[in-house]
Design an enzyme around this catalytic site. Structure first.
Site, PDB file in Angstrom:
ATOM      1  N   HIS A   5      40.828 -35.216  -5.683  1.00 38.27           N
ATOM      2  CA  HIS A   5      41.049 -33.838  -6.116  1.00 38.27           C
ATOM      3  C   HIS A   5      40.310 -33.559  -7.426  1.00 38.27           C
ATOM      4  O   HIS A   5      39.806 -32.452  -7.630  1.00 38.27           O
ATOM      5  CB  HIS A   5      42.542 -33.570  -6.309  1.00 38.27           C
ATOM      6  CG  HIS A   5      43.359 -33.690  -5.058  1.00 38.27           C
ATOM      7  ND1 HIS A   5      44.718 -33.526  -5.042  1.00 38.27           N
ATOM      8  CD2 HIS A   5      43.010 -33.958  -3.777  1.00 38.27           C
ATOM      9  CE1 HIS A   5      45.181 -33.692  -3.798  1.00 38.27           C
ATOM     10  NE2 HIS A   5      44.155 -33.960  -3.020  1.00 38.27           N
ATOM     11  N   HIS A  53      56.679 -37.476   2.879  1.00 36.36           N
ATOM     12  CA  HIS A  53      57.086 -36.067   3.015  1.00 36.36           C
ATOM     13  C   HIS A  53      58.177 -36.034   4.091  1.00 36.36           C
ATOM     14  O   HIS A  53      58.174 -36.870   4.997  1.00 36.36           O
ATOM     15  CB  HIS A  53      55.986 -35.174   3.568  1.00 36.36           C
ATOM     16  CG  HIS A  53      54.686 -35.143   2.835  1.00 36.36           C
ATOM     17  ND1 HIS A  53      53.724 -36.098   2.977  1.00 36.36           N
ATOM     18  CD2 HIS A  53      54.162 -34.211   2.000  1.00 36.36           C
ATOM     19  CE1 HIS A  53      52.664 -35.773   2.246  1.00 36.36           C
ATOM     20  NE2 HIS A  53      52.901 -34.636   1.642  1.00 36.36           N
ATOM     21  N   ASP A  63      56.777 -36.256   7.630  1.00 36.97           N
ATOM     22  CA  ASP A  63      56.195 -37.532   8.084  1.00 36.97           C
ATOM     23  C   ASP A  63      57.211 -38.363   8.846  1.00 36.97           C
ATOM     24  O   ASP A  63      56.842 -39.206   9.653  1.00 36.97           O
ATOM     25  CB  ASP A  63      55.776 -38.431   6.896  1.00 36.97           C
ATOM     26  CG  ASP A  63      54.923 -37.723   5.885  1.00 36.97           C
ATOM     27  OD1 ASP A  63      54.235 -36.777   6.268  1.00 36.97           O
ATOM     28  OD2 ASP A  63      54.955 -38.134   4.705  1.00 36.97           O
TER      29      ASP A  63
END
Ligand code: XUL
Ligand code: CO
Length: 431
Positions: A267, A97, A100
């Site tokens: 998830h 990202h 990051d």
């Protein structure tokens, strides 16, 4: 060269090794006509390995990394250490990202400059490293400005900031030759319906995603655009709940041929599904893209992002991946973090090496199950009745003629065994 990994040598495949090594994963082993490395396409997640401080809801940082801090110097050291780890692991990909890799600036322009400077550094490092970019993404969920969402925010200024951020991250991903761009709807959801206009937020998200696809085309990005489903956490309800929900959303906004999914094991479980369910459904709907191979703790029910260590589960997942034809632009990203007591540099290496071994074992089992074909034969046999012309014809006829045939031919269904235990026994022979 930093001294973080204290001169650890690149890992080798050695089934008898005592220390950290690949016991099962051999990148050069050929299975189904392809090298294991090219089947599995492992990626390291920059955020968990290099940016996560080790906090939990009850306490803060446990890791003390020499690159922690909000300066460009720290960000450059972090990049050095990251590429040193890639050298040791030899995995072909990484993912990141924006947040990051760079310190947050005082305003958007400064953050962008910080980001692009590190992208320049990545570009330089990638000239000599064999590590490529599996996907880039934007962190539109950590900073407080995103607390009520990004594209779905009630404040149009946050929508604007998010659009500008995704443009920057997509262009950086393209520059580095990234094979995918991922959107995980970090806080795209709600905490309470009492303050939420769900219809409006959904429209905003649909238009936002269309803009991302349009921009990808405009800049010539030919990789895949992927949405990552997750049902809740951080928000109480997230709009990208699961694969089925995302498919409905894509259809609604005309994006089902443009966008695929990045499915994460943890998830799937949070959504009340198995990983293989989500993978199989994505395949059937034609939107399978990539995977995040990290599990949750089954007792706590949190998104604990642990490295995979359950071979039978991984085998069933790769079975579905192989049935989808394997990865195209996708791969196996370890969106996984160490436990917060695992302080040593060696823990970081061992975690990834162990995960790659688990995946290799699961993958081999999956490939053998598919090649032997027993499961598919039994599945096929279960539906064999549908091969008959009169059965096929029913699907293009109507209730009247079917009802007539039931009486005329004296149709009277005979229940047959689903043979579940036998199938489970067969799987257990392979894992
Ligand atoms: C969060 C998660 C993210 C995405 C990328 O649960 O999985 O790390 O993979 O934003
Ligand atoms: Co993920």
């Amino acid at each position: 060269m930093s001294d973080f990994f204290k001169g650890m040598e690149p890992l080798r495949h050695d089934p008898e090794a005592k220390g950290v090594a690949f016991r099962s994963y051999d990148p050069d082993e050929v299975l189904m006509g392809k090298r294991m490395e090219d089947h599995l396409r492992f990626a390291v997640a920059y955020w968990h390995s290099f940016a996560w401080p080790g906090g939990d809801p009850f306490g803060g940082q446990t890791f003390e990394r020499p690159w922690f801090g909000d300066t460009m110097e720290a960000a450059r050291l972090k990049a050095d250490v990251a590429f040193e780890m890639f050298e040791i692991l030899g995995q072909p990909y990484f993912c990141f990202h924006d947040a990051d890799i760079r310190p947050e600036g005082a305003d958007f322009a400064e953050s962008r400059r910080n980001f692009e400077e590190i992208i320049d550094l990545f570009e330089q490092k990638m000239e000599t490293s064999r590590t490529r970019l599996l996907w880039g993404t934007a962190n539109l969920f950590s900073h407080r400005r995103f607390m009520a969402g990004a594209a779905t925010n009630p404040d149009p200024d946050v929508f604007a900031w998010s659009a500008a951020t995704v443009k920057t991250c997509l262009e950086a991903t393209h520059r580095l030759g990234g094979e995918n761009y991922v959107l995980w709807g970090g806080r795209e959801g709600y905490e309470t319906l009492l303050n939420t206009d769900m219809g409006r937020e959904r429209e905003q998200a649909g238009r936002f995603l269309n803009m991302v696809v349009e921009h990808a085309r405009k800049i010539g990005f030919t990789g895949s655009i992927l949405i990552e489903p997750k049902p809740q956490e951080p928000t109480k309800h997230q709009y990208d709940y699961d694969v089925a929900t995302i498919y409905g959303f894509l259809k609604d906004f005309g994006l089902e041929d443009e966008v695929k999914v990045n499915i994460e094991q943890g998830h799937a479980i949070l959504a009340g599904h198995s990983f293989e369910h989500e993978l199989a459904l994505a395949r059937e709907l034609g939107i399978f893209g990539s995977i995040d191979m990290n599990r949750n703790d089954y007792q706590s029910g949190w998104d604990t992002d642990q490295f995979p260590n359950n071979v039978p589960e991984v085998a069933l997942a790769y079975y579905e991946v192989l049935k989808a034809g394997g990865f195209d632009t996708g791969g196996t990203n370890f969106d996984a973090r160490l436990r917060r007591q695992s302080l040593n540099p060696e823990d970081l290496i061992a975690a990834h090496a162990g995960a790659m071994d688990v995946c290799a074992r699961g993958f081999k089992a999956a490939a053998a199950m598919l090649e032997d074909g027993v499961l598919e034969e039994m599945r096929h046999a279960r539906y064999a009745g549908w091969e008959a012309p009169e059965a096929k014809a029913m699907l293009t006829s109507d209730l009247d003629s079917i009802a007539q045939r039931v009486e005329a031919e004296g149709i009277n269904p005979v229940p047959r065994s689903g043979r579940q235990e036998i199938l489970e026994n067969i799987v257990n022979h392979y894992v």
